[in-house]
Design a protein around this motif. Structure first.
Motif, PDB file in Angstrom:
ATOM      1  N   TRP A  93       0.820  -1.206   0.000  1.00 20.20           N
ATOM      2  CA  TRP A  93       0.000   0.000   0.000  1.00 20.20           C
ATOM      3  C   TRP A  93       0.856   1.259   0.000  1.00 20.20           C
ATOM      4  O   TRP A  93       0.627   2.194  -0.785  1.00 20.20           O
ATOM      5  N   VAL A  94       1.853   1.295   0.874  1.00 20.97           N
ATOM      6  CA  VAL A  94       2.683   2.494   0.991  1.00 20.97           C
ATOM      7  C   VAL A  94       3.478   2.736  -0.282  1.00 20.97           C
ATOM      8  O   VAL A  94       3.622   3.869  -0.729  1.00 20.97           O
ATOM      9  N   MET A  95       4.010   1.661  -0.889  1.00 17.31           N
ATOM     10  CA  MET A  95       4.899   1.843  -2.032  1.00 17.31           C
ATOM     11  C   MET A  95       4.147   1.970  -3.345  1.00 17.31           C
ATOM     12  O   MET A  95       4.757   2.143  -4.404  1.00 17.31           O
ATOM     13  N   GLN A  96       2.822   1.928  -3.262  1.00 19.87           N
ATOM     14  CA  GLN A  96       2.028   1.959  -4.495  1.00 19.87           C
ATOM     15  C   GLN A  96       2.285   3.192  -5.340  1.00 19.87           C
ATOM     16  O   GLN A  96       2.189   3.160  -6.557  1.00 19.87           O
ATOM     17  N   PHE A  97       2.614   4.288  -4.672  1.00 23.47           N
ATOM     18  CA  PHE A  97       2.754   5.534  -5.414  1.00 23.47           C
ATOM     19  C   PHE A  97       3.928   5.498  -6.390  1.00 23.47           C
ATOM     20  O   PHE A  97       3.989   6.265  -7.341  1.00 23.47           O
ATOM     21  N   VAL A  98       4.860   4.570  -6.149  1.00 24.38           N
ATOM     22  CA  VAL A  98       6.022   4.476  -7.025  1.00 24.38           C
ATOM     23  C   VAL A  98       5.769   3.494  -8.161  1.00 24.38           C
ATOM     24  O   VAL A  98       6.407   3.539  -9.198  1.00 24.38           O
ATOM     25  N   LEU A  99       4.833   2.556  -7.912  1.00 22.17           N
ATOM     26  CA  LEU A  99       4.641   1.461  -8.880  1.00 22.17           C
ATOM     27  C   LEU A  99       3.902   1.943 -10.123  1.00 22.17           C
ATOM     28  O   LEU A  99       3.067   2.825 -10.039  1.00 22.17           O
TER      29      LEU A  99
ATOM     30  N   THR B 331       7.029  12.907   3.749  1.00 22.96           N
ATOM     31  CA  THR B 331       7.313  13.720   2.570  1.00 22.96           C
ATOM     32  C   THR B 331       7.816  12.908   1.391  1.00 22.96           C
ATOM     33  O   THR B 331       8.182  13.470   0.360  1.00 22.96           O
ATOM     34  N   MET B 332       7.805  11.569   1.513  1.00 21.95           N
ATOM     35  CA  MET B 332       8.343  10.768   0.420  1.00 21.95           C
ATOM     36  C   MET B 332       7.375  10.641  -0.732  1.00 21.95           C
ATOM     37  O   MET B 332       7.739  10.190  -1.814  1.00 21.95           O
ATOM     38  N   GLY B 333       6.092  11.012  -0.503  1.00 23.24           N
ATOM     39  CA  GLY B 333       5.182  11.033  -1.637  1.00 23.24           C
ATOM     40  C   GLY B 333       4.179   9.901  -1.682  1.00 23.24           C
ATOM     41  O   GLY B 333       3.618   9.631  -2.735  1.00 23.24           O
ATOM     42  N   ALA B 334       3.911   9.242  -0.520  1.00 23.62           N
ATOM     43  CA  ALA B 334       2.979   8.124  -0.542  1.00 23.62           C
ATOM     44  C   ALA B 334       1.535   8.561  -0.783  1.00 23.62           C
ATOM     45  O   ALA B 334       0.674   7.748  -1.044  1.00 23.62           O
ATOM     46  N   GLY B 335       1.271   9.857  -0.673  1.00 25.05           N
ATOM     47  CA  GLY B 335      -0.061  10.314  -1.013  1.00 25.05           C
ATOM     48  C   GLY B 335      -0.919  10.574   0.213  1.00 25.05           C
ATOM     49  O   GLY B 335      -0.616  10.123   1.318  1.00 25.05           O
ATOM     50  N   PRO B 336      -2.022  11.294   0.042  1.00 24.49           N
ATOM     51  CA  PRO B 336      -2.842  11.714   1.178  1.00 24.49           C
ATOM     52  C   PRO B 336      -3.497  10.574   1.937  1.00 24.49           C
ATOM     53  O   PRO B 336      -3.622  10.647   3.164  1.00 24.49           O
ATOM     54  N   ALA B 337      -3.902   9.515   1.262  1.00 25.55           N
ATOM     55  CA  ALA B 337      -4.578   8.418   1.978  1.00 25.55           C
ATOM     56  C   ALA B 337      -3.629   7.756   2.957  1.00 25.55           C
ATOM     57  O   ALA B 337      -3.926   7.605   4.151  1.00 25.55           O
ATOM     58  N   VAL B 338      -2.456   7.381   2.448  1.00 26.26           N
ATOM     59  CA  VAL B 338      -1.461   6.735   3.311  1.00 26.26           C
ATOM     60  C   VAL B 338      -1.039   7.678   4.424  1.00 26.26           C
ATOM     61  O   VAL B 338      -1.026   7.316   5.605  1.00 26.26           O
ATOM     62  N   ASN B 339      -0.715   8.907   4.061  1.00 24.49           N
ATOM     63  CA  ASN B 339      -0.242   9.860   5.067  1.00 24.49           C
ATOM     64  C   ASN B 339      -1.287  10.104   6.144  1.00 24.49           C
ATOM     65  O   ASN B 339      -0.966  10.186   7.325  1.00 24.49           O
ATOM     66  N   SER B 340      -2.545  10.233   5.749  1.00 24.79           N
ATOM     67  CA  SER B 340      -3.596  10.493   6.738  1.00 24.79           C
ATOM     68  C   SER B 340      -3.742   9.315   7.691  1.00 24.79           C
ATOM     69  O   SER B 340      -3.853   9.496   8.912  1.00 24.79           O
ATOM     70  N   ALA B 341      -3.753   8.110   7.135  1.00 25.42           N
ATOM     71  CA  ALA B 341      -3.920   6.927   7.986  1.00 25.42           C
ATOM     72  C   ALA B 341      -2.808   6.852   9.023  1.00 25.42           C
ATOM     73  O   ALA B 341      -3.059   6.653  10.216  1.00 25.42           O
ATOM     74  N   PHE B 342      -1.583   7.045   8.567  1.00 26.10           N
ATOM     75  CA  PHE B 342      -0.463   6.925   9.497  1.00 26.10           C
ATOM     76  C   PHE B 342      -0.375   8.115  10.438  1.00 26.10           C
ATOM     77  O   PHE B 342       0.139   8.001  11.545  1.00 26.10           O
ATOM     78  N   SER B 343      -0.893   9.252  10.010  1.00 24.87           N
ATOM     79  CA  SER B 343      -0.983  10.404  10.893  1.00 24.87           C
ATOM     80  C   SER B 343      -1.881  10.074  12.070  1.00 24.87           C
ATOM     81  O   SER B 343      -1.566  10.355  13.232  1.00 24.87           O
ATOM     82  N   ILE B 344      -3.009   9.431  11.765  1.00 22.63           N
ATOM     83  CA  ILE B 344      -3.962   9.082  12.818  1.00 22.63           C
ATOM     84  C   ILE B 344      -3.367   8.063  13.772  1.00 22.63           C
ATOM     85  O   ILE B 344      -3.445   8.211  15.000  1.00 22.63           O
ATOM     86  N   THR B 345      -2.764   7.007  13.228  1.00 24.80           N
ATOM     87  CA  THR B 345      -2.188   5.986  14.124  1.00 24.80           C
ATOM     88  C   THR B 345      -1.070   6.590  14.971  1.00 24.80           C
ATOM     89  O   THR B 345      -0.915   6.248  16.143  1.00 24.80           O
ATOM     90  N   THR B 346      -0.308   7.525  14.403  1.00 23.33           N
ATOM     91  CA  THR B 346       0.786   8.137  15.158  1.00 23.33           C
ATOM     92  C   THR B 346       0.238   8.974  16.310  1.00 23.33           C
ATOM     93  O   THR B 346       0.767   8.939  17.425  1.00 23.33           O
TER      94      THR B 346
END
Lengths: 99, 648, 193
Positions: A93-99, B331-346
């Motif tokens: 899921w996390v690395m999807q943005f690169v794929l 900031t690596m670019g995983a996108g808003p969905a991933v970032n939001s989810a992990f923001s919440i868990t953090t």
């Protein structure tokens, strides 16, 4: 004697485990290569078959829940499965943005 | 390979270090030979499987590594005090911040914690040793030789220079040819194997070797935190093992895991590293929480408040710590969905820690507080760690983190949680359990000097860094321009760092001074403690307890003292005690790991194979091992018990 | 109670090994995560579908699965106190394991001859490291089992040797459990995507 006092006169558990594993293996093979199902369905089914086969072998071959540490051993495997899902699914899921 | 590539050349400080290393080795050999202590060293320390001695060795290494990591820090602060300084060039600065971070986390904090774990946990649960004493020795020597391998890099071959996080593609062959990052991959791998073994060892020990009557909910809080820490170790370290292996394959065998061509994915490294890296920081902080629970309860002379909530919160952390890792690279670019989810868990994972802070405060409330050095460290932890913690919640907000990430704000945050959390706990634990380790107490006056110098210096050094970060100063920069307005705060930070250094020197003097003149602990219970380790002599006889104690409640020893006047042993109850035998194999197998590792670092594969061969031989010999230990007869137990109690 | 559980040390060792298997799950999970993230990144090299052949995979799977079954039979014989049955089934397990490794090495050599090495692409790097790590584990298991068989012949049936046999059998079974996922997520998945 099994560790919990059940008398095993014939290795039923192992034979059943073996046969079911063979069935699941060939079934997964058929689903993947000959069933003509859509890709997502194939993936879900073969992964499900894998999880079932693994669980069968954990209980029938490895006796994960025998001995007085049986609960700890089982919980350990369940937790490790949780970790595995988090690591695998999380990474995809996390690395999807690169794929 | 040229000599000038094998040895690091061209730097006067390095040459000075070379000389110092050789002189130290000669000095050690001379002292051991002159005082005829080789046999003693081998029998008492290099082959021991006693958890107490292994713990002491871990802590000695940790203090030495604190020195080295601290020197790295002072060098960095010296370079950054003023703009455009030429004290360290960029390459050296990079090597120094890399070794600083790696050493402080992996070779200082981890062994300090694991050392305290080793000494205290078996005693706290009323056991004679850990479940696997041989494996315990192997864990230590693997750590030791992994640390050795990492440490020689700065004089042989060159240090790693890609940061303690070793991101690709920088850490790959293309941008870091040379052996530096090979050291990183291989040395951490060796030490990591030792740590994984420790996790398994202590998990089984705590689950299976508790004294009768000690249910899980009657364990001391330190033991609880160690139990959960072991769970984290067992499931997180294999991820690091794989990540380092993949790094090794990329660097040594030209595979394409993290490369920039042929399908490689550099950012996958960051993902795998932090899946391990986040649980790792909980591995170093949970035991700290455990230490504080013990110290606060003892020196407030009150039972720990909210035992169940404390247990619940650390179990919660055991789950949550595996699902927050992406916050290290929002900031690596995983996108808003991933970032939001992990923001919440953090943000969620801050909650259990908050619960614990309140429980410590409630423990203090209406307690009869004794301001010993250990207690001072624990009291200082609360406000200082909370500062680090709340800035962590700031960083947890992904959108905001785009501003804070990799700035000095981040550096300030993690130093606040790591130093005020882990380092303060290590100092508190050292003072608290020192009498148990060595039989004498660390001097309180010198201890308080260390505390004030270090704690004030720490705040002077790192608090300005929050503002430097907000002013735009980035992490890992070896110098900066004059007109940016960063200079005053950098000067302040350097002053703080110097105070911390002086505090450390006072601590070292304290250790020496107390060894010579320190008050001896004659009773085994210098603090009127609450848990079972205080029921033994100081230091304990090697079998710990002559008979296994029976536990009736939380704070087992406190209850014993209240009900029975202490832990009394009837001589009729004595039975022969089974002890494991010493073994030299953990030591020489770890040497073999060092040799194999060294071979891999320099790509001298013949040497690597020779080392690997000896590892295999060691494993085979272990498989055929017939030595099942020995028994201590009752007469000898009586004799040793009387000698230990003499003067009590 | 079976012989292997009768001493405290043995019970600790067996639990310790189960915990170690939990760590191994995390290890293989990371390798699987790496593989699944990278397996479609084939650069200029061949894809999974181009390389994998059902026949080889099926033979490997059947060899390993059967060896896990025969390993279970060995423990069954051990619990009934039959040394000859135990050793016989252990030897069958070993032979099947050697068969598995032989076929797998042949498979790898075949790929290398086709120009698909672990340096070729991210897919191949992760394939060889994942499946190779499993194969290395199996090879270690073969060596370990040989050592245990020697000890059984030298020292006979004791709680200690029984425990050692049980632990190596746990290891062996575990490797087949991992293979189930390799079969599914590497070979089957590779042949359908």
């Amino acid at each position: 004697m099994g560790a919990n006092g059940h008398y095993e006169s014939f290795p039923w558990k192992h034979i059943i485990g073996f046969l079911l594993s063979l069935v699941l293996t060939f079934a997964a093979l058929w689903v993947a290569l000959s069933s003509g199902l859509p890709l997502k369905a194939v993936i879900v089914i073969i992964v499900l078959f894998a999880i079932i086969q693994a669980s069968l072998q954990l209980f029938l071959f490895m006796h994960v829940n025998e001995s007085d540490s049986g609960k700890v051993q089982t919980f350990n495997m369940v937790y490790s499965f949780f970790i595995a899902v988090v690591v695998v699914a999380g990474s995809i899921w996390v690395m999807q943005f690169v794929l | 390979m040229k000599w000038s590539e094998f040895f690091v050349t061209g730097e006067p400080l390095i040459y000075a270090a070379d000389v110092a290393i050789v002189l130290t080795i000669i000095g050690i050999v001379f002292v051991l030979t002159y005082f005829k202590k080789w046999k003693w060293l081998w029998n008492e320390w290099l082959t021991t499987v006693d958890h107490k001695k292994i713990g002491v060795m871990y802590i000695i290494c940790a203090v030495l590594m604190l020195f080295r990591g601290g020197v790295d820090a002072l060098l960095m602060r010296a370079q950054l005090t003023a703009p455009n300084m030429k004290f360290l060039d960029a390459q050296h600065y990079n090597e120094i911040f890399t070794t600083h971070g790696t050493i402080m986390i992996l070779f200082m904090a981890m062994p300090f914690i694991i050392g305290l774990m080793n000494i205290v946990v078996p005693l706290q649960i009323g056991a004679r040793d850990v479940a696997f004493p041989y494996l315990n020795a192997l864990s230590f020597w693997l750590f030791f030789f992994g640390a050795m391998l990492f440490n020689i890099s700065f004089v042989i071959g060159g240090s790693p220079d890609a940061g303690w996080t070793a991101y690709f593609p920088l850490a790959g062959n293309e941008f870091s040819h040379g052996v530096g990052n090979n050291y990183y991959a291989v040395a951490l791998q060796i030490s990591g194997i030792g740590t994984l073994m420790t996790g398994i060892n202590f998990l089984v020990t705590i689950l299976k070797m508790r004294a009768p009557g000690m249910t899980l909910m009657r364990m001391p809080m330190f033991t609880w935190t160690i139990l959960i820490t072991c769970v984290l170790i067992i499931f997180a370290f294999p991820v690091l093992t794989v990540a380092l292996a993949l790094m090794t394959f990329d660097r040594l065998f030209d595979t394409q895991f993290f490369t920039m061509a042929n399908g490689g994915m550099s950012m996958l490294w960051a993902n795998l590293f932090w899946i391990w890296g986040h649980p790792e920081v909980y591995i170093v902080i949970l035991p700290a929480f455990g230490i504080f629970s013990e110290v606060v309860s003892t020196f407030a002379q009150k039972r720990l408040f909210g035992y169940k909530a404390m247990v619940g919160s650390i179990v919660g952390i055991a789950f949550l710590s595996f699902i927050v890792w992406v916050h290290h690279f929002f900031t690596m670019g995983a996108g808003p969905a991933v970032n939001s989810a992990f923001s919440i868990t953090t943000m969620a994972i801050a909650i259990p820690t908050g619960v614990k802070i309140f429980n410590w405060l409630f423990t203090l409330r209406k307690g009869k507080i004794r301001f010993t050095t250990a207690m001072l460290w624990s009291l200082a932890f609360i406000p200082n760690f909370v500062i680090g913690g709340v800035t962590g919640v700031m960083l947890a907000m992904a959108a905001a983190d785009y501003q804070y990430h990799n700035s000095y704000f981040l550096i300030a945050h993690f130093h606040y949680v790591l130093i005020a959390g882990t380092v303060f706990a290590c100092f508190a634990g050292l003072h608290y359990w020192y009498p148990k380790m060595f039989g004498h107490i660390l001097n309180e006056r010198l201890g308080k000097w260390t505390f004030w110098l270090f704690m004030i210096g720490f705040n002077i050094c790192f608090f300005p860094m929050y503002f430097l970060g907000l002013m735009g100063m980035t992490r890992r920069m070896y110098t900066y321009s004059a007109g940016l307005g960063w200079t005053p705060l950098n000067v302040v930070a350097t002053v703080g760092a110097v105070l911390m250094g002086i505090g450390f020197i006072v601590l070292c003097y304290n250790i020496y001074y107390s060894a010579r003149y320190g008050e001896r602990d004659m009773t085994g219970d210098p603090w009127n403690g609450r848990t079972l380790e205080w029921a033994t002599a100081s230091p304990p006889v090697h079998y710990n307890f002559p008979v296994t104690p029976v536990v009736e409640d939380v704070d087992a020893y406190w209850v014993m003292k209240k009900k029975y006047g202490g832990f009394h042993v009837k001589e009729e109850d004595l039975k022969p005690i089974h002890m494991p035998s010493n073994s030299g194999r953990p030591f020489w197998m770890s040497v073999a790991f060092f040799v194999a590792g060294f071979g891999l670092v320099f790509k001298w594969f013949a040497l690597a194979i020779v080392g690997a061969l000896f590892i295999v031989i060691g494993l085979i010999l272990r498989s055929f091992e017939d030595d099942d230990g020995y028994h201590i007869p009752v007469d000898e137990i009586k004799r040793m018990e009387r000698a230990a109690r003499k003067g009590a | 109670m079976p012989l292997e559980y009768r001493t405290q040390e043995s019970r600790l060792n067996i639990l310790g090994f189960w915990i170690f298997l939990g760590a191994e799950v995390a290890l293989f999970a990371t390798l699987f995560a790496t593989y699944l993230v990278l397996f479609q990144r084939t650069g200029s090299g061949p894809t999974a579908a181009e390389l994998f052949e059902v026949k080889d995979v099926l033979i490997e799977t059947l060899l390993l699965l059967t060896s896990s079954f025969t390993c279970g039979l060995a423990i069954f014989e051990m619990r009934r106190g039959r040394m000859s049955g135990l050793i016989a089934w252990l030897l069958v397990t070993l032979l099947l394991g050697v068969g598995f490794i032989t076929v797998e090495i042949r498979e790898f050599i075949h790929y290398v001859h086709e120009g698909a090495t672990m340096q070729t692409s991210a897919f191949l790097s992760s394939f060889f490291v994942l499946v190779g790590t499993h194969g290395a584990h199996v090879s270690v298991g073969i060596g370990w089992m040989i050592l245990i068989i020697i000890q059984l012949l030298q020292r006979g049936f004791t709680p200690k040797t029984a425990r050692k046999v049980f632990i190596v059998s746990l290891y062996w079974h575990f490797l087949d459990v991992v293979w189930i996922f390799i079969f599914t997520l590497v070979y089957l998945l590779g042949m359908v995507i």
